[in-house]
Design an enzyme around this catalytic site. Structure first.
Site, PDB file in Angstrom:
ATOM      1  N   CYS A 192       0.836  44.663  64.035  1.00 30.11           N
ATOM      2  CA  CYS A 192       0.269  43.478  63.414  1.00 30.11           C
ATOM      3  C   CYS A 192       1.317  42.800  62.529  1.00 30.11           C
ATOM      4  O   CYS A 192       2.294  43.425  62.131  1.00 30.11           O
ATOM      5  CB  CYS A 192      -0.919  43.865  62.548  1.00 30.11           C
ATOM      6  SG  CYS A 192      -2.195  44.727  63.479  1.00 30.11           S
ATOM      7  N   ARG A 198       6.080  39.806  67.526  1.00 30.89           N
ATOM      8  CA  ARG A 198       5.567  41.167  67.364  1.00 30.89           C
ATOM      9  C   ARG A 198       4.384  41.441  68.297  1.00 30.89           C
ATOM     10  O   ARG A 198       3.987  42.596  68.454  1.00 30.89           O
ATOM     11  CB  ARG A 198       5.123  41.396  65.907  1.00 30.89           C
ATOM     12  CG  ARG A 198       6.259  41.310  64.919  1.00 30.89           C
ATOM     13  CD  ARG A 198       5.739  41.236  63.500  1.00 30.89           C
ATOM     14  NE  ARG A 198       5.149  42.479  63.036  1.00 30.89           N
ATOM     15  CZ  ARG A 198       5.828  43.476  62.492  1.00 30.89           C
ATOM     16  NH1 ARG A 198       7.132  43.380  62.360  1.00 30.89           N
ATOM     17  NH2 ARG A 198       5.206  44.557  62.068  1.00 30.89           N
ATOM     18  N   TRP A 222      -2.797  43.012  66.444  1.00 27.86           N
ATOM     19  CA  TRP A 222      -2.583  43.686  67.731  1.00 27.86           C
ATOM     20  C   TRP A 222      -3.625  44.795  67.731  1.00 27.86           C
ATOM     21  O   TRP A 222      -3.514  45.772  66.984  1.00 27.86           O
ATOM     22  CB  TRP A 222      -1.155  44.236  67.792  1.00 27.86           C
ATOM     23  CG  TRP A 222      -0.846  45.083  68.977  1.00 27.86           C
ATOM     24  CD1 TRP A 222      -1.128  46.416  69.126  1.00 27.86           C
ATOM     25  CD2 TRP A 222      -0.190  44.692  70.182  1.00 27.86           C
ATOM     26  NE1 TRP A 222      -0.683  46.859  70.351  1.00 27.86           N
ATOM     27  CE2 TRP A 222      -0.105  45.838  71.017  1.00 27.86           C
ATOM     28  CE3 TRP A 222       0.342  43.478  70.644  1.00 27.86           C
ATOM     29  CZ2 TRP A 222       0.485  45.797  72.279  1.00 27.86           C
ATOM     30  CZ3 TRP A 222       0.929  43.463  71.902  1.00 27.86           C
ATOM     31  CH2 TRP A 222       0.998  44.607  72.707  1.00 27.86           C
ATOM     32  N   ASN A 257      -1.868  46.180  58.251  1.00 23.39           N
ATOM     33  CA  ASN A 257      -1.127  46.618  59.440  1.00 23.39           C
ATOM     34  C   ASN A 257      -1.172  48.139  59.425  1.00 23.39           C
ATOM     35  O   ASN A 257      -0.928  48.739  58.386  1.00 23.39           O
ATOM     36  CB  ASN A 257       0.323  46.116  59.341  1.00 23.39           C
ATOM     37  CG  ASN A 257       1.198  46.604  60.476  1.00 23.39           C
ATOM     38  OD1 ASN A 257       0.715  47.108  61.484  1.00 23.39           O
ATOM     39  ND2 ASN A 257       2.491  46.438  60.316  1.00 23.39           N
ATOM     40  N   GLY A 258      -1.505  48.762  60.555  1.00 21.69           N
ATOM     41  CA  GLY A 258      -1.471  50.227  60.596  1.00 21.69           C
ATOM     42  C   GLY A 258      -2.845  50.829  60.798  1.00 21.69           C
ATOM     43  O   GLY A 258      -3.767  50.163  61.282  1.00 21.69           O
ATOM     44  N   GLU A 297      14.296  60.005  83.484  1.00 17.28           N
ATOM     45  CA  GLU A 297      14.172  58.857  82.584  1.00 17.28           C
ATOM     46  C   GLU A 297      15.540  58.434  82.028  1.00 17.28           C
ATOM     47  O   GLU A 297      15.848  57.244  81.941  1.00 17.28           O
ATOM     48  CB  GLU A 297      13.182  59.189  81.460  1.00 17.28           C
ATOM     49  CG  GLU A 297      13.014  58.126  80.396  1.00 17.28           C
ATOM     50  CD  GLU A 297      12.609  56.748  80.932  1.00 17.28           C
ATOM     51  OE1 GLU A 297      12.229  56.628  82.104  1.00 17.28           O
ATOM     52  OE2 GLU A 297      12.722  55.784  80.154  1.00 17.28           O
ATOM     53  N   LYS A 326      17.185  54.770  82.650  1.00 21.00           N
ATOM     54  CA  LYS A 326      17.562  53.909  81.519  1.00 21.00           C
ATOM     55  C   LYS A 326      18.998  53.442  81.672  1.00 21.00           C
ATOM     56  O   LYS A 326      19.308  52.280  81.486  1.00 21.00           O
ATOM     57  CB  LYS A 326      17.379  54.712  80.234  1.00 21.00           C
ATOM     58  CG  LYS A 326      16.916  53.971  79.053  1.00 21.00           C
ATOM     59  CD  LYS A 326      15.426  53.804  78.912  1.00 21.00           C
ATOM     60  CE  LYS A 326      14.773  53.086  80.041  1.00 21.00           C
ATOM     61  NZ  LYS A 326      13.338  53.080  79.996  1.00 21.00           N
ATOM     62  N   GLU A 359      19.379  50.906  84.692  1.00 16.59           N
ATOM     63  CA  GLU A 359      18.757  49.584  84.582  1.00 16.59           C
ATOM     64  C   GLU A 359      19.449  48.678  83.571  1.00 16.59           C
ATOM     65  O   GLU A 359      19.419  47.467  83.707  1.00 16.59           O
ATOM     66  CB  GLU A 359      17.245  49.670  84.337  1.00 16.59           C
ATOM     67  CG  GLU A 359      16.822  49.998  82.941  1.00 16.59           C
ATOM     68  CD  GLU A 359      15.322  49.919  82.721  1.00 16.59           C
ATOM     69  OE1 GLU A 359      14.676  48.993  83.224  1.00 16.59           O
ATOM     70  OE2 GLU A 359      14.786  50.801  82.025  1.00 16.59           O
ATOM     71  N   HIS A 368      21.782  71.646  97.043  1.00 14.72           N
ATOM     72  CA  HIS A 368      21.348  71.251  98.387  1.00 14.72           C
ATOM     73  C   HIS A 368      21.831  69.846  98.746  1.00 14.72           C
ATOM     74  O   HIS A 368      21.242  69.197  99.601  1.00 14.72           O
ATOM     75  CB  HIS A 368      19.821  71.358  98.496  1.00 14.72           C
ATOM     76  CG  HIS A 368      19.329  72.743  98.212  1.00 14.72           C
ATOM     77  ND1 HIS A 368      19.494  73.792  99.094  1.00 14.72           N
ATOM     78  CD2 HIS A 368      18.729  73.274  97.118  1.00 14.72           C
ATOM     79  CE1 HIS A 368      18.994  74.897  98.568  1.00 14.72           C
ATOM     80  NE2 HIS A 368      18.526  74.606  97.368  1.00 14.72           N
ATOM     81  N   LYS A 387       9.835  42.388  82.598  1.00 14.79           N
ATOM     82  CA  LYS A 387       9.114  43.348  81.755  1.00 14.79           C
ATOM     83  C   LYS A 387       7.831  43.796  82.441  1.00 14.79           C
ATOM     84  O   LYS A 387       7.447  44.946  82.356  1.00 14.79           O
ATOM     85  CB  LYS A 387       8.804  42.701  80.397  1.00 14.79           C
ATOM     86  CG  LYS A 387       8.127  43.624  79.399  1.00 14.79           C
ATOM     87  CD  LYS A 387       9.063  44.707  78.912  1.00 14.79           C
ATOM     88  CE  LYS A 387       8.357  45.743  78.065  1.00 14.79           C
ATOM     89  NZ  LYS A 387       9.160  46.982  77.952  1.00 14.79           N
TER      90      LYS A 387
HETATM   91  C1  AGP Z   1      11.414  50.896  82.405  1.00 11.90           C
HETATM   92  O1  AGP Z   1      12.432  50.744  81.474  1.00 11.90           O
HETATM   93  C2  AGP Z   1      11.144  49.741  83.257  1.00 11.90           C
HETATM   94  N1  AGP Z   1      10.981  48.568  82.510  1.00 11.90           N
HETATM   95  C3  AGP Z   1      10.122  49.967  84.362  1.00 11.90           C
HETATM   96  O2  AGP Z   1      10.489  51.090  85.092  1.00 11.90           O
HETATM   97  C4  AGP Z   1       8.637  50.096  83.943  1.00 11.90           C
HETATM   98  O3  AGP Z   1       8.412  51.327  83.329  1.00 11.90           O
HETATM   99  C5  AGP Z   1       7.749  49.943  85.193  1.00 11.90           C
HETATM  100  O4  AGP Z   1       7.926  48.654  85.719  1.00 11.90           O
HETATM  101  C6  AGP Z   1       6.292  50.202  84.922  1.00 11.90           C
HETATM  102  O5  AGP Z   1       5.771  49.288  84.010  1.00 11.90           O
HETATM  103  P1  AGP Z   1       4.359  49.511  83.357  1.00 11.90           P
HETATM  104  O6  AGP Z   1       4.451  50.724  82.490  1.00 11.90           O
HETATM  105  O7  AGP Z   1       4.103  48.268  82.556  1.00 11.90           O
HETATM  106  O8  AGP Z   1       3.371  49.704  84.456  1.00 11.90           O
END
Ligand code: AGP
Length: 629
Positions: free
Chosen positions: A2, A27, A92, A118-119, A502, A506, A509, A525, A624
């Site tokens: 928030c 935010r 939020w 907020n919180g 993960e 990271k 990407e 393998h 995103k």
């Molecule tokens: C992760 O850094 C990416 N932005 C991507 O893999 C993301 O996690 C994926 O597109 C899934 O998104 P969501 O969690 O909004 O479903």
């Protein structure tokens, strides 16, 4: 997350508050409101949706309508003297739906005290009951409203808003920042902070409050930082800092020369780095009230039929990208603690394989945005075939929340950077909570062991803070040493494999470097052929029952001359002899270690990409939210 703004001074407050809220839009929010003090009364207006809706409501003259009345707002005469103090808020949603009555400011029964918060107030249920027994009339479903009633109650005996805020602060548990104003003490705002941010802006004959500097950057660059456990009293002529026991404090004024974009990033160079640093707060928000009992987990808010959870035969987790990796950790935790078989699949694969699913299964769709097309489609298909679906998401009101039978929210706040960081750790934390709740319901763990794990989960936010403070500089140095490599292999076993996946995602990407992530035992393998002296191999080797096997895999890597960067647990000296570099994360329960182990890998990816001069917040070809199938 928030947003809070406050103003007290000589100028008309309303526009200053609305413009301040606009600067906090980044935010994220779903509703907003402002209250101003005019003619001895507090006038207030709130609206669902974006700030243009709030502006429309203000312009329609609804400010000042009786908040206890239902139905359309009643326009009142605009006060002759424009209000020169007020508070504003962007919400939020965490507790309670996205509605006008749940939007802030909240107010007491007599409409004399207004607050923006907020919180999370962890003990709001007991406080609410006490205030209700004393005659308080609640108008929202939020935890935040209790603060207005509590301050109002203390004003009756304490006599001043400042003393009432201090008394209320001493009764509140949780993780919050708030600002209060009283119709009985015009020309004054009182704020308080515990964990959530709140900053003072110093003007000449006027003072400002904001969750972040952009809220008042157009008016002043002189700021005072409020520390945890402090109360501030703002009057046009000055600002007092206090401890909640009334002890006065001195606070220096800092001049910030941030531009607007830097201020939005809280002084960090990118949103991604800011969001990495927000992870302790985000996890705290995700777990705080759900572990408040101390001995178990409260997930009543998820609205899932717990008798169903007691009787399911199998769980299926569906997700994409980073959310899939969080699900993988969830799978290990659920199987280990609740002894329920868990299958995992990538949503875009599962939905096209004529899947078999039954009424005795729970399907968990993990999606931070709540809008990923493949995950939504997979969840719907599971429902059509008779399964109950739980959505684990960060966005209140998203499609996933509307489609699912139950919702487990992560409460990470808006994540601006395309690379998911804080939403990932919150998804993992939510999976730990769910796994423990299932274990409680099905009696698969000793209560004492559950209590022990709850306590370890409660310590995670502090451990995250400690880890980031300690590791950012050395991880940056390591990343800069390896930034020219054109291939990285990541290895891990069990939950360490999810962390390796993960970490590799990271790095690829945001830095555009090829990475591969493998289960340690699977390396021989095939991928072992990739190794030579130039290959950095990131090995997740934190404490776990099969750490010895992972160390054997590291020996295999070493035998090919590759360069091992190990992520290990503090106090474990087995990695030093087998790795060129060891990065230590704080010790906790081995299952929970996965959440901590990912953080140095986020930082590593971040610093490699920055060293290469890349825009980490908006990497090429990525969005995103992926709403196309
Ligand atoms: C992760 O850094 C990416 N932005 C991507 O893999 C993301 O996690 C994926 O597109 C899934 O998104 P969501 O969690 O909004 O479903």
């Amino acid at each position: 997350m928030c947003g809070i703004v406050g103003y007290v001074g000589q100028r008309p407050a309303q526009e200053i508050l609305l413009a301040g809220l606009e600067k906090l839009e980044y935010r994220g929010y779903d509703s907003a409101g402002v209250s101003v003090l005019t003619g001895g009364e507090i006038a207030s207006v709130r609206a669902v949706g974006n700030l243009s809706k709030l502006r429309e409501a203000v312009e329609q003259g609804s400010i000042g309508s009786d908040p206890h009345e239902t139905g359309p707002p009643v326009a009142v005469a605009v006060a002759e003297e424009p209000a020169t103090s007020g508070i504003g808020h962007t919400r939020w949603a965490t507790h309670g739906r996205v509605t006008e009555s749940n939007a802030h400011p909240h107010f007491d029964t007599n409409d004399r005290v207004h607050v923006v918060v907020n919180g999370i107030v962890e003990n709001y249920l007991s406080l609410k009951q006490r205030m209700t027994d004393m005659g308080a009339d609640y108008t929202s479903e939020t935890d935040a409203e209790v603060i207005a009633h509590l301050i109002s109650h203390h004003m009756a005996s304490a006599g001043s808003l400042t003393e009432a805020v201090c008394a209320a602060y001493n009764e509140l548990e949780g993780h919050y920042a708030f600002v209060a104003m009283s119709a009985d003490e015009p020309g004054m705002l009182v704020g308080a902070r515990k964990e959530c941010p709140l900053i003072v802006g110093r003007g000449d004959g006027e003072q400002f409050l904001g969750s972040a500097v952009p809220a008042f950057l157009a008016h002043t660059r002189d700021v005072q930082f409020i520390e945890n456990g402090e109360v501030v009293v703002l009057r046009p002529g000055g600002v007092q800092f206090l401890r909640p026991d009334g002890t006065p404090l001195e606070r220096e004024i800092t001049h910030v020369d941030w531009d607007e974009a830097t201020a939005e990033k809280g002084g960090y160079e990118t949103f991604m780095l800011k969001e990495i640093h927000e992870q302790a707060d985000a996890v705290a928000e995700t777990i705080v009230d759900r572990t408040a009992r101390g001995t178990g987990i409260d997930l009543a808010e998820a609205a899932l039929d717990e008798s169903l959870l007691q009787n399911i035969d199998r769980i299926l987790i569906l997700a994409a990208g980073t959310s899939f990796h969080a699900g993988l950790i969830g799978r290990y935790a659920i199987e280990e603690w609740a002894r329920i078989p868990v299958e995992m699949d990538i949503a875009s694969e599962w939905r096209y394989r004529n899947p078999i699913v039954s009424e005795r299964e729970l399907v968990i769709g993990i999606t931070q945005s709540g809008e990923t097309a493949d995950t939504l489609a997979a969840m719907r298909l599971a429902q059509e075939r008779g399964a109950k679906v739980l959505a684990c998401t960060n966005v209140v009101g998203s499609q996933a929340t509307r489609d699912a039978d139950g919702v487990l929210y992560t409460r990470a706040g808006l994540e601006v950077s395309v690379a998911a960081t804080k939403t990932f750790v919150c998804q993992v934390a939510a999976m730990y909570l769910l796994a423990l709740r299932l274990a409680e319901l099905r009696g698969t763990m000793e209560p004492a062991r559950i209590t022990e794990l709850v306590s370890e989960i409660q310590h995670l936010p502090n451990r995250i803070t400690e880890l980031i403070d300690r590791l950012d500089a050395p991880v940056k140095a390591a990343a800069e040493r390896h930034a020219d490599s054109n291939f990285y292999l990541y290895l891990g076993r069990h939950v360490g494999r999810a962390v390796a996946l993960e970490g590799a995602l990271k790095l690829k990407e945001i830095s555009y470097i090829a990475t591969d992530a493998y289960a340690g035992g699977e390396m021989k393998h095939g991928p072992i052929a990739l190794l030579d002296e130039s290959t950095p191999v990131v090995c997740v080797a934190t404490d776990m029952p099969i750490l010895d096997k992972m160390i054997s895999n590291i020996q295999e890597v070493r035998a090919r001359g590759a360069h091992v960067i190990a992520i290990a647990t503090e106090g474990d000296d087995r990695l030093e002899p087998v790795a060129e570099e060891v990065i230590y994360v704080p010790r906790t329960d081995w299952m929970l270690q996965a959440l901590l182990a990912v953080i140095p890998l986020q930082l590593f990816a971040y610093h490699v990409a920055r060293k290469r001069g890349l825009n980490v917040d908006q990497p090429r070809n990525l969005a995103k939210t992926v709403t196309v199938e």
